[in-house]
Design an enzyme around this catalytic site. Structure first.
Site, mmCIF file in Angstrom:
data_model
loop_
_atom_site.group_PDB
_atom_site.id
_atom_site.type_symbol
_atom_site.label_atom_id
_atom_site.label_comp_id
_atom_site.label_asym_id
_atom_site.label_seq_id
_atom_site.Cartn_x
_atom_site.Cartn_y
_atom_site.Cartn_z
ATOM 1 N N SER A 1 11.692 -14.325 -1.814
ATOM 2 C CA SER A 1 12.917 -13.522 -1.830
ATOM 3 C C SER A 1 14.130 -14.429 -1.780
ATOM 4 C CB SER A 1 12.945 -12.573 -0.628
ATOM 5 O OG SER A 1 14.221 -11.978 -0.460
ATOM 6 N N TYR B 1 12.721 -11.140 8.619
ATOM 7 C CA TYR B 1 12.246 -10.980 7.237
ATOM 8 C C TYR B 1 12.563 -12.232 6.424
ATOM 9 C CZ TYR B 1 12.056 -9.441 2.380
ATOM 10 O OH TYR B 1 11.783 -9.354 1.039
#
Length: 253
Positions: free
Chosen positions: A148, A161
């Site tokens: 990501s 995250y």
């Protein structure tokens, strides 16, 4: 865009029940790859297999949970039984559970670590021997990890995250040193804002609203657009490794 040299390959895609994983499975199958679909939601996988087969492709639904050792090992055995050894692995399964660190949500932290980091490692452990054998036999072998933009750019309340995705990015970098000299390509793909189910994981109404505003202002990538990147990198000549790709909406700085 067509990538004909994906035809005849055998792929495993995790998190294939929705979003990027589903789109990757559809794209690879459309290009002639046999695709094993791994995810927890068996009903979604069965529907996707039916769709792929209706379009002339080959697919296998394997209900599996990447957070469980036994589940991943059973999935590997099922894939081998149906398709034999694989030469393309896409580690896509992941969860995004943002909250302020001060809330101390150990349950959410553990779930993200188990899925986003340990789950990736379990799949790598299960299929690395296949990839090495394919490469040793002169065939193309690919490990693709979906990370990501959060691995590099900080977002308030997404610290854990982002840390899990930074771990995936670092893992990919390190694995190139182990697997690259043995002709297994390792590609790390880091999407920005993308239309997937990850947004539905957000439990906070405030954070969910902020995410909606961000999508409204910037716009998100379609999952199929990220899947096209996966198909592109895995269809290059076997001596070419597109090692890391950050793919963002144009308006995302």
């Amino acid at each position: 865009m067509s990538y004909e040299n994906l035809s005849g390959r055998t792929a495993v895609v995790t998190g294939a029940a929705s979003g990027i994983g589903e789109a990757v499975a559809l794209h690879l199958a459309a290009e002639g790859a046999r695709v094993a679909l791994l995810a927890r939601r068996a009903d979604r996988l069965d529907a996707l297999v039916e769709k792929i087969r209706a379009e002339g492709g080959q697919a296998l639904a394997v209900a599996a949970d990447v957070t469980g050792d036994a589940s991943v090992e059973a999935a590997r055995d099922r894939v081998h039984e149906a398709f034999g050894a694989v030469d393309l692995v896409v580690n896509n399964a992941g969860v995004m559970l943002p909250n302020p660190v001060e809330e101390g949500r150990l349950d959410e932290w553990q779930r993200m670590l188990d899925t986003n980091v340990a789950g990736v490692l379990r799949i790598i452990r299960a299929f690395t021997a296949d990839l090495l054998a394919a490469a040793a036999g002169g065939r193309t072998a690919d490990l693709v990890n979906i990370s990501s933009i959060g691995a590099h750019v900080t977002f308030p309340n997404y610290a854990v995250y982002g840390a899990t995705k930074a771990a995936v990015t670092y893992l990919s970098q390190s694995l190139r040193g182990e697997l690259g000299p043995r002709d297994v390509r390792v590609t790390n793909i880091e999407p920005g804002l993308t239309e997937t189910e990850l947004a539905s994981h957000v439990g906070s109404a405030e954070l969910s609203g902020q995410l909606d505003e961000l999508f409204g202002a910037i716009g998100g990538l379609a999952a199929a657009e990220v899947a096209d990147v996966v198909a592109y990198v895995t269809s290059r000549p076997r001596h070419v490794n597109l090692r890391q790709i950050m793919v963002l909406p144009t308006r995302q700085a």
